[in-house]
Design a protein around this motif. Structure first.
Motif, mmCIF file in Angstrom:
data_model
loop_
_atom_site.group_PDB
_atom_site.id
_atom_site.type_symbol
_atom_site.label_atom_id
_atom_site.label_comp_id
_atom_site.label_asym_id
_atom_site.label_seq_id
_atom_site.Cartn_x
_atom_site.Cartn_y
_atom_site.Cartn_z
ATOM 1 N N ASN A 1 -30.761 -1.416 11.908
ATOM 2 C CA ASN A 1 -31.963 -1.260 12.924
ATOM 3 C C ASN A 1 -31.656 0.082 13.652
ATOM 4 O OD1 ASN A 1 -33.985 -3.150 13.335
ATOM 5 N ND2 ASN A 1 -33.046 -3.830 15.496
ATOM 6 N N LEU A 2 -30.525 0.538 14.005
ATOM 7 C CA LEU A 2 -30.545 1.894 14.463
ATOM 8 C C LEU A 2 -30.700 2.981 13.615
ATOM 9 C CD1 LEU A 2 -26.927 1.155 16.428
ATOM 10 C CD2 LEU A 2 -29.169 1.308 17.351
ATOM 11 N N PHE A 3 -30.450 2.716 12.427
ATOM 12 C CA PHE A 3 -30.781 3.805 11.224
ATOM 13 C C PHE A 3 -32.367 3.980 11.105
ATOM 14 C CE2 PHE A 3 -32.212 4.720 6.896
ATOM 15 C CZ PHE A 3 -31.799 6.228 6.830
ATOM 16 N N LEU A 4 -33.129 2.753 11.244
ATOM 17 C CA LEU A 4 -34.693 2.667 11.340
ATOM 18 C C LEU A 4 -35.292 3.302 12.170
ATOM 19 C CD1 LEU A 4 -35.368 -0.748 9.914
ATOM 20 C CD2 LEU A 4 -35.452 1.383 8.321
ATOM 21 N N TYR B 1 -38.870 7.646 14.609
ATOM 22 C CA TYR B 1 -38.790 8.797 15.823
ATOM 23 C C TYR B 1 -39.596 10.009 14.941
ATOM 24 C CZ TYR B 1 -37.803 12.235 19.263
ATOM 25 O OH TYR B 1 -37.812 13.358 20.078
ATOM 26 N N CYS B 2 -38.803 10.279 13.723
ATOM 27 C CA CYS B 2 -39.137 11.630 12.916
ATOM 28 C C CYS B 2 -40.724 11.474 12.558
ATOM 29 C CB CYS B 2 -38.523 11.663 12.022
ATOM 30 S SG CYS B 2 -36.598 12.243 12.459
ATOM 31 N N LEU B 3 -41.172 10.560 12.321
ATOM 32 C CA LEU B 3 -42.731 10.342 11.889
ATOM 33 C C LEU B 3 -43.568 11.053 12.976
ATOM 34 C CD1 LEU B 3 -43.086 6.745 10.513
ATOM 35 C CD2 LEU B 3 -43.518 8.764 9.117
ATOM 36 N N ASP C 1 -51.709 16.565 15.416
ATOM 37 C CA ASP C 1 -51.561 17.157 16.883
ATOM 38 C C ASP C 1 -50.514 16.629 17.674
ATOM 39 O OD1 ASP C 1 -52.490 14.556 16.991
ATOM 40 O OD2 ASP C 1 -54.161 14.863 18.113
ATOM 41 N N PHE C 2 -49.452 16.502 17.209
ATOM 42 C CA PHE C 2 -48.224 15.933 17.866
ATOM 43 C C PHE C 2 -47.985 16.903 19.307
ATOM 44 C CE2 PHE C 2 -45.355 19.232 16.028
ATOM 45 C CZ PHE C 2 -44.289 19.115 17.053
ATOM 46 N N GLN C 3 -47.609 16.082 20.329
ATOM 47 C CA GLN C 3 -47.295 16.777 21.528
ATOM 48 C C GLN C 3 -45.823 16.403 21.880
ATOM 49 O OE1 GLN C 3 -50.081 14.657 23.900
ATOM 50 N NE2 GLN C 3 -51.805 16.135 23.481
ATOM 51 N N ILE C 4 -45.347 17.573 22.532
ATOM 52 C CA ILE C 4 -43.811 17.600 22.954
ATOM 53 C C ILE C 4 -43.599 16.323 23.948
ATOM 54 C CG2 ILE C 4 -41.953 18.854 24.497
ATOM 55 C CD1 ILE C 4 -42.467 20.136 21.474
ATOM 56 N N ILE C 5 -44.561 16.143 24.759
ATOM 57 C CA ILE C 5 -44.033 14.945 25.767
ATOM 58 C C ILE C 5 -44.158 13.631 24.967
ATOM 59 C CG2 ILE C 5 -46.907 14.595 26.014
ATOM 60 C CD1 ILE C 5 -43.853 14.348 28.804
ATOM 61 N N GLN C 6 -44.862 13.408 23.905
ATOM 62 C CA GLN C 6 -44.739 12.328 23.194
ATOM 63 C C GLN C 6 -43.543 12.062 22.479
ATOM 64 O OE1 GLN C 6 -47.249 9.941 23.365
ATOM 65 N NE2 GLN C 6 -45.426 8.541 22.293
ATOM 66 N N LEU C 7 -42.733 13.121 21.912
ATOM 67 C CA LEU C 7 -41.455 13.335 21.571
ATOM 68 C C LEU C 7 -40.495 12.673 22.485
ATOM 69 C CD1 LEU C 7 -41.485 16.563 19.715
ATOM 70 C CD2 LEU C 7 -41.565 14.399 18.758
ATOM 71 N N TRP C 8 -40.598 13.085 23.846
ATOM 72 C CA TRP C 8 -39.699 12.391 24.846
ATOM 73 C C TRP C 8 -40.039 11.409 25.388
ATOM 74 C CZ3 TRP C 8 -35.396 15.301 26.392
ATOM 75 C CH2 TRP C 8 -35.560 16.480 26.181
ATOM 76 N N ILE C 9 -41.201 10.818 25.355
ATOM 77 C CA ILE C 9 -41.658 9.459 25.479
ATOM 78 C C ILE C 9 -41.012 8.314 24.506
ATOM 79 C CG2 ILE C 9 -43.526 7.812 25.409
ATOM 80 C CD1 ILE C 9 -45.106 9.894 26.779
ATOM 81 N N ASN C 10 -40.868 8.847 23.205
ATOM 82 C CA ASN C 10 -40.557 7.938 22.213
ATOM 83 C C ASN C 10 -38.971 8.117 22.112
ATOM 84 O OD1 ASN C 10 -43.224 7.783 21.321
ATOM 85 N ND2 ASN C 10 -43.027 8.588 19.440
ATOM 86 N N LEU C 11 -38.377 9.176 22.776
ATOM 87 C CA LEU C 11 -36.854 9.236 22.819
ATOM 88 C C LEU C 11 -36.238 8.222 23.777
ATOM 89 C CD1 LEU C 11 -34.480 10.779 21.855
ATOM 90 C CD2 LEU C 11 -34.771 12.209 23.450
#
Length: 271
Positions: free
Chosen positions: A204-207, A212-214, A220-230
Motif C-alpha cells: 500500500n505504501l509503495f502504491l 503521487y507521481c502521476l 497543466d499540473f500545478q504546484i499547489i496540487q502536489l502539496w495537496i496530494n502530499l
C-alpha cells in the motif's frame, strides 16, 4: 448518545457516507477539467451509489433468507427505493452517450452481485477479482461519466486521472481488507490473506508513490496540487500503518471512506 450512534449507523449502513465519497470525486472531476457544476450528473452518481451499494450489501442476505427486517433495515429499504427513483429521474437528464456508459457500469455491478454463472458464483467471490472491479467502477463513474456528459475528449489527462483514482481505490480497499481479515472467507484470497498484513501495508505504501507521481505528467499540473496530494498520501499512509484486524469497523466504514471527501475539501481550500 445512543440516538447519535443509531443515526451514524444508519448513515453508514445506508451507504450515504460512501455516496458522499463518490460525490466528492465527481466534484473534483468538475474542478480539474473546468466543467461547470452539473447537478444531474452529480446527483445521479450520489443516488446511484446508495442504490448500488445497498443492493450489493443486502441482496445476497435477502436471497439466502438470512436477513432480519429490523427497523433500521426497513429505513434503509425505504431510502434505497427513494434513491432508486431519484437515480432513474436523473438518468434521463443525462446525455445519450453518458446513459450508455452508465448502463455498462450497471452491468458490471450486476455481474459483481448476481450469480450469473452458477458454478463460479458472482464476481464478488472470484478470488482476487473483486478489488479491480470496484476500483474500475469508482474511477470510471467519477471520471468518465462527467467527462462524457460534458462532451470533453478523452485526453491524456483524463486517462492519467483515471489511473490515479484506480490506484487510490485499490489502496483504500486494501486497508478495508486488513480490517476485514478476521471475517473474510479464505476462499476470497484477498491481498492480506495472500501476503499477510505487514506485506500488504508495504504494498500500500509503495502504491502511494505512483499515485503521487502521476500528477507530474498532467499537461497543466500545478504546484499547489502536489502539496495537496502530499498531505493526502501522508494521511493515507497513517491509516495504512495503523490499520489492523483488531480495529473497529468504523475505522474503515467512516474514517477511511472519508478520504475522498477530505481530498475534495483540500482542493476547495487551497487549489
Amino acid at each position: 448518545m445512543q440516538l447519535l450512534k443509531k443515526l451514524l449507523d444508519f448513515y453508514i449502513n445506508g451507504s450515504i457516507h460512501v455516496a458522499f465519497a463518490v460525490f466528492a470525486l465527481v466534484q473534483m472531476t468538475f474542478h480539474f477539467f473546468h466543467i461547470p457544476y452539473d447537478n444531474p450528473m452529480a446527483m445521479f452518481a450520489f443516488l446511484g451509489t446508495i442504490v448500488g451499494y445497498n443492493f450489493v450489501k443486502y441482496d445476497a442476505l435477502a436471497r439466502s433468507k438470512k436477513l432480519t427486517m429490523s427497523r433500521q433495515l426497513k429505513a434503509i429499504v425505504l431510502l434505497s427505493v427513494l434513491a432508486f427513483a431519484g437515480t432513474i429521474y436523473y438518468f434521463f437528464l443525462l446525455k445519450r452517450q453518458t446513459q450508455l456508459l452508465a448502463f455498462g457500469f450497471l452491468l458490471l455491478t450486476l455481474l459483481y452481485t448476481l450469480p450469473f454463472f452458477p458454478k463460479l458464483g458472482n464476481a464478488r467471490n472470484w478470488a482476487g477479482v473483486k478489488i479491480y472491479i470496484v476500483a474500475f467502477c469508482w474511477a470510471g463513474i467519477t471520471l468518465f461519466l462527467p467527462i462524457f456528459n460534458a462532451d470533453l475528449p478523452l485526453s491524456q489527462d483524463v486517462f492519467l486521472k483515471f489511473f490515479q483514482r484506480f490506484l487510490l481505490v485499490i489502496i483504500l480497499i486494501m486497508i478495508f481488507e486488513i480490517i476485514d481479515l478476521k471475517n473474510d472467507d479464505l476462499s476470497l484470497k484477498t491481498v492480506p490473506q495472500r501476503l499477510g498484513v505487514y506485506k500488504t501495508k508495504m504494498l500500500n505504501l509503495f502504491l502511494l508513490i505512483p499515485f503521487y507521481c502521476l500528477e507530474f505528467f498532467k499537461s497543466d499540473f500545478q504546484i499547489i496540487q502536489l502539496w495537496i496530494n502530499l498531505i493526502l498520501i501522508a494521511v493515507i499512509a497513517l491509516f495504512t500503518v495503523f490499520s489492523s484486524p483488531k480495529r473497529s469497523d468504523y475505522y474503515t466504514s467512516f474514517w477511511v471512506e472519508s478520504i475522498p471527501v477530505f481530498w475534495w475539501i483540500l482542493v476547495l481550500a487551497f487549489a
